[in-house]
Design an enzyme around this catalytic site. Structure first.
Site, PDB file in Angstrom:
ATOM      1  N   LYS A 257      12.312 -32.424 -18.143  1.00  0.00           N
ATOM      2  CA  LYS A 257      11.969 -31.110 -17.597  1.00  0.00           C
ATOM      3  C   LYS A 257      10.451 -31.008 -17.419  1.00  0.00           C
ATOM      4  O   LYS A 257       9.710 -31.560 -18.226  1.00  0.00           O
ATOM      5  CB  LYS A 257      12.405 -30.002 -18.577  1.00  0.00           C
ATOM      6  CG  LYS A 257      13.888 -29.708 -18.582  1.00  0.00           C
ATOM      7  CD  LYS A 257      14.199 -28.579 -19.554  1.00  0.00           C
ATOM      8  CE  LYS A 257      15.695 -28.320 -19.655  1.00  0.00           C
ATOM      9  NZ  LYS A 257      16.301 -27.800 -18.430  1.00  0.00           N
TER      10      LYS A 257
ATOM     11  N   ARG B 111      27.223 -30.017 -19.638  1.00  0.00           N
ATOM     12  CA  ARG B 111      28.581 -30.207 -19.115  1.00  0.00           C
ATOM     13  C   ARG B 111      29.238 -31.449 -19.682  1.00  0.00           C
ATOM     14  O   ARG B 111      30.462 -31.523 -19.780  1.00  0.00           O
ATOM     15  CB  ARG B 111      28.544 -30.213 -17.575  1.00  0.00           C
ATOM     16  CG  ARG B 111      27.734 -31.318 -16.979  1.00  0.00           C
ATOM     17  CD  ARG B 111      27.432 -31.089 -15.494  1.00  0.00           C
ATOM     18  NE  ARG B 111      26.423 -30.055 -15.277  1.00  0.00           N
ATOM     19  CZ  ARG B 111      26.074 -29.581 -14.076  1.00  0.00           C
ATOM     20  NH1 ARG B 111      26.675 -30.038 -12.986  1.00  0.00           N
ATOM     21  NH2 ARG B 111      25.150 -28.666 -13.959  1.00  0.00           N
TER      22      ARG B 111
HETATM   23  N1  BES Z   1      19.917 -25.962 -20.495  1.00  0.00           N
HETATM   24  C1  BES Z   1      19.776 -26.064 -19.082  1.00  0.00           C
HETATM   25  C2  BES Z   1      20.089 -24.737 -18.361  1.00  0.00           C
HETATM   26  C3  BES Z   1      19.112 -23.624 -18.610  1.00  0.00           C
HETATM   27  C4  BES Z   1      18.045 -23.438 -17.766  1.00  0.00           C
HETATM   28  C5  BES Z   1      19.301 -22.754 -19.657  1.00  0.00           C
HETATM   29  C6  BES Z   1      17.156 -22.407 -17.986  1.00  0.00           C
HETATM   30  C7  BES Z   1      18.406 -21.723 -19.885  1.00  0.00           C
HETATM   31  C8  BES Z   1      17.336 -21.541 -19.049  1.00  0.00           C
HETATM   32  C9  BES Z   1      20.715 -27.129 -18.532  1.00  0.00           C
HETATM   33  O1  BES Z   1      20.996 -28.181 -19.383  1.00  0.00           O
HETATM   34  C10 BES Z   1      20.064 -27.694 -17.317  1.00  0.00           C
HETATM   35  O2  BES Z   1      19.006 -28.209 -17.425  1.00  0.00           O
HETATM   36  N2  BES Z   1      20.734 -27.554 -16.177  1.00  0.00           N
HETATM   37  C11 BES Z   1      20.208 -28.011 -14.941  1.00  0.00           C
HETATM   38  C12 BES Z   1      21.348 -28.608 -14.149  1.00  0.00           C
HETATM   39  C13 BES Z   1      20.910 -29.364 -12.908  1.00  0.00           C
HETATM   40  C14 BES Z   1      20.170 -30.607 -13.319  1.00  0.00           C
HETATM   41  C15 BES Z   1      22.116 -29.706 -12.087  1.00  0.00           C
HETATM   42  C16 BES Z   1      19.604 -26.822 -14.187  1.00  0.00           C
HETATM   43  O3  BES Z   1      20.167 -25.739 -14.242  1.00  0.00           O
HETATM   44  O4  BES Z   1      18.563 -27.009 -13.572  1.00  0.00           O
HETATM   45 ZN    ZN Z   2      19.517 -29.708 -19.354  1.00  0.00          ZN
END
Ligand code: BES
Ligand code: ZN
Ligand code: ZN
Length: 509
Positions: A287, A361
Site C-alpha cells: 500500500k 477475500r
Molecule cells: N483492507 C483493505 C480494504 C480497506 C481499504 C479497508 C480502506 C479500509 C479502508 C483491503 O484488503 C484492500 O486492500 N482491498 C483492495 C482490493 C483491491 C486490491 C482489489 C482495495 O480496496 O483497494
Molecule cells: Zn488489502
C-alpha cells in the site's frame, strides 16, 4: 459496569448530576408532566430557560443548571432530543452518552437520567437504548497513555429514573441487555484499536479464548499445521509473509452434544465469519504510505464477531451460533505470497493471485468453506473491511450487504435499522460471478476497478454453495475520524448490535 433503574421522583434521586432529556418544546416552554413536577422542586428554574427560549429541546442541545435545595442533585443537565415523532435509538444513545460524559467531566460519581415520556423511550427498548448509550459514551481507549495530567475517574454510575406507572420490570431487563450489548461493542472496539505490534493473530486468538472462558463459549484455536491439513491454502498464503503465525478462531454458543447427528439437531445453526487481518500492509502489492495508516483496523470484522459472540452467550440466544475468525497478518517479505501465484483453497478451487492487497477475500474463502462443511448452517453472515470501493459507494454512512438470498439480505437491513446501524444492498448477478473466472485457474482474485465491492463479493460467492449467505462490507464503518456522543475517534464496534438484533429477531433464516 451496571446501569440500574429507579422509580424515585427525579427530584428525590440521590445523584450528583441529573440529566433531563426533553423532546422539542412548544414556544411557551411548557414542560411535560413529570418534568413540570421536577421544575416545581427547582423553584421554576427549568421553565425559566424553556420559556425564554434559551432551551427548546432541539436534538443535541444541552444546558447545565445549578439548582437549589429542592432537588437532591446539585446539577441539572437539560438534553435536547428533537422532534418526538422522529425519536429513534440513535438519539437516545446520544442523549445517554452525553449525560454520562458530562458526569465524568464534572467528576460526578453518579448520574441520573430521567426516562423521557415518549413511547420510544419507555419500557424495555427505551431503557436498553439509554443504558447502551451510557456505556458506549464512557468508552475510551487510553491504555497506552501513560502520562495523563488530569484523567477524570472512570467510575461513573448511572441510574435510569423511570416512571413508576410504567413497565419497570421491562426497563430493568432492558437496561441489563443494553449494558451487555454496549460492553460487547466496547470489546470489539478495544480489539480493533489495539496496535498491531501488540495484537498479532496469536494475541487476538488469546483474547477470544479469554472472553470465551468468561462467558462459557466453547472455543477452538487452529494453528497453521492443522490448517494445512484442512487445506487452507488461501488463508495461509496471506500469512506466510509475516513472522507472526496465523490462527483460526472458532467460538461456539450452544454447541450440540458430540453424538448428535447433523440431521437431528434441535437448534438452528448460524455461522458468523469475520475477516481478522491484524495488519494489512498490502503485502508485495504494498500500500502507499497514506493508505497503510489505520490498517490495524483491518481485523474489525473479526473483532465484531468476537464481540457479538460475547453478547450472544451472555444473552443466551436460542440458536447454535458459531463465530469463525481468520486471523492473519499481511506483510511483504521473501516468504510472502506473490502476484501470479496460483493457490489452492480449502474448497479445492484454485485462485490466480492478481494483487496481494486483496487478501481479505482469500482469508474469507477458506473460512466460508470451513463454516459450511464443518457446521452445515442454515445461514452464514460474514463481516469484513473488504474494499476501499465500498467507502466510495456508501461513505461512512452505511455498510454494504451483498447476498445470494433476498430474504436474508432484507432481514439484515431491517435488523440494522432497528438498532441504528445502516446497511444498503448491492446486487450480485451471474455476470459478476462470470467476471471472476480466470484463464489459468478456477477463479481470479480481483476484478478491476469497476464495482469493486460487488466483484469482491462475487469472488466470495464461488466459495459459497446453496446456503443463504450475506456478506457485509464494513470498510467505511469500522473506524471513524470523528467523535460523537457515543464514539471516540477510532474503532466503532459496528455490526455487533446488528448481529445480535438479527439473531434475536430470528428472521431471514
Ligand atoms: N483492507 C483493505 C480494504 C480497506 C481499504 C479497508 C480502506 C479500509 C479502508 C483491503 O484488503 C484492500 O486492500 N482491498 C483492495 C482490493 C483491491 C486490491 C482489489 C482495495 O480496496 O483497494
Ligand atoms: Zn488489502
Ligand atoms: Zn485488508
Amino acid at each position: 459496569m451496571s446501569v440500574t433503574v429507579d422509580t424515585r421522583h427525579p427530584a428525590e434521586a440521590a445523584v450528583d448530576l441529573l440529566a433531563v432529556p426533553l423532546t422539542s418544546l412548544p414556544d411557551s416552554g411548557k414542560l411535560p408532566g413529570r418534568i413540570a413536577a421536577l421544575d416545581e422542586a427547582t423553584g421554576g428554574r427549568i421553565h425559566e430557560v424553556t420559556s425564554s427560549g434559551d432551551f427548546s429541546g432541539t436534538a443535541g442541545q444541552t444546558l447545565l443548571l445549578h439548582v437549589g435545595d429542592g432537588v437532591k442533585a446539585t446539577r441539572v443537565l437539560l438534553i435536547g432530543l428533537g422532534d418526538e415523532k422522529k425519536l429513534d435509538t440513535d438519539t437516545l444513545h446520544a442523549a445517554a452518552g452525553t449525560a454520562a460524559r458530562a458526569a465524568r467531566k464534572a467528576k460526578c460519581a453518579k448520574v441520573g437520567i430521567v426516562v423521557p415520556a415518549a413511547r420510544k423511550a419507555r419500557g424495555s427498548d427505551g431503557a436498553q437504548a439509554l443504558a447502551e448509550g451510557v456505556v458506549l459514551g464512557l468508552y475510551r481507549f487510553d491504555r497506552y497513555q501513560k502520562v495523563t495530567e488530569d484523567k477524570p475517574s472512570d467510575a461513573v454510575r448511572a441510574v435510569l429514573l423511570a416512571d413508576k406507572s410504567g413497565d419497570v420490570r421491562g426497563a430493568r431487563s432492558g437496561a441489563k441487555t443494553g449494558v451487555v450489548l454496549a460492553e460487547a461493542q466496547n470489546l470489539a472496539r478495544d480489539l480493533s484499536n489495539e496496535p498491531p505490534n501488540h495484537l498479532p493473530p496469536v494475541e487476538l486468538a488469546k483474547a477470544a479464548q479469554k472472553m470465551a472462558k468468561e462467558v462459557g463459549l466453547a472455543v477452538r484455536i487452529l494453528e497453521p499445521k492443522e490448517l494445512e491439513k484442512l487445506g487452507f491454502g488461501a488463508m495461509l498464503a496471506v500469512g506466510q509473509g509475516s513472522v507472526n503465525p496465523s490462527r483460526l478462531i472458532v467460538l461456539e454458543h450452544n454447541a450440540p452434544p458430540k453424538r448428535t447427528k447433523k440431521g437431528t439437531r434441535k437448534r438452528k445453526t448460524v455461522c458468523l465469519v469475520g475477516k481478522g487481518v491484524c495488519f494489512d500492509s498490502g503485502g508485495l502489492s504494498l500500500k502507499p504510505a497514506a493508505s497503510m495508516v489505520k490498517m490495524k483496523h483491518d481485523m474489525s470484522g473479526g473483532a465484531t464477531v468476537i464481540g457479538a459472540m460475547r453478547a450472544i452467550a451472555q444473552l443466551n440466544v436460542p440458536h447454535h451460533v458459531v463465530g469463525i475468525v481468520g486471523a492473519v497478518e499481511n506483510m511483504p517479505s521473501g516468504t510472502a505470497y506473490r502476484v501470479d501465484d496460483v493457490l489452492q483453497s480449502a474448497s479445492g478451487k484454485t485462485i490466480e493471485i492478481t494483487n496481494t492487497d486483496a487478501e481479505g477475500r482469500l482469508v474469507l474463502a477458506d473460512c466460508l468453506h470451513y463454516a459450511q462443511t464443518e457446521y452445515a448452517p442454515v445461514a452464514v453472515v460474514d463481516l469484513a473491511t473488504l474494499t476501499g470501493a465500498v467507502i466510495i459507494a456508501l461513505g461512512s454512512w452505511a455498510a454494504a450487504v451483498v447476498s445470494n438470498n433476498d430474504k436474508l439480505s432484507k432481514s439484515i437491513v431491517d435488523a440494522g435499522e432497528t438498532v441504528g446501524e445502516r446497511y444498503w444492498p448491492l446486487p450480485l448477478w451471474d455476470v459478476h460471478r462470470e467476471h471472476m473466472r480466470s484463464k489459468i485457474a478456477d477463479v481470479r482474485q480481483t476484478g478491476g476497478r469497476e464495482a469493486g465491492t460487488i466483484t469482491a463479493a462475487a469472488f466470495l460467492s464461488h466459495f459459497v454453495g446453496d446456503v443463504p449467505w450475506a456478506h457485509l462490507d464494513i470498510a467505511g464503518m469500522a473506524d471513524t475520524e470523528r467523535g460523537s456522543a457515543t464514539h471516540v475517534a477510532g474503532a466503532t464496534g459496528f455490526g455487533v448490535r446488528t448481529l445480535y438484533g438479527w439473531l434475536k429477531a430470528g428472521k431471514g433464516f
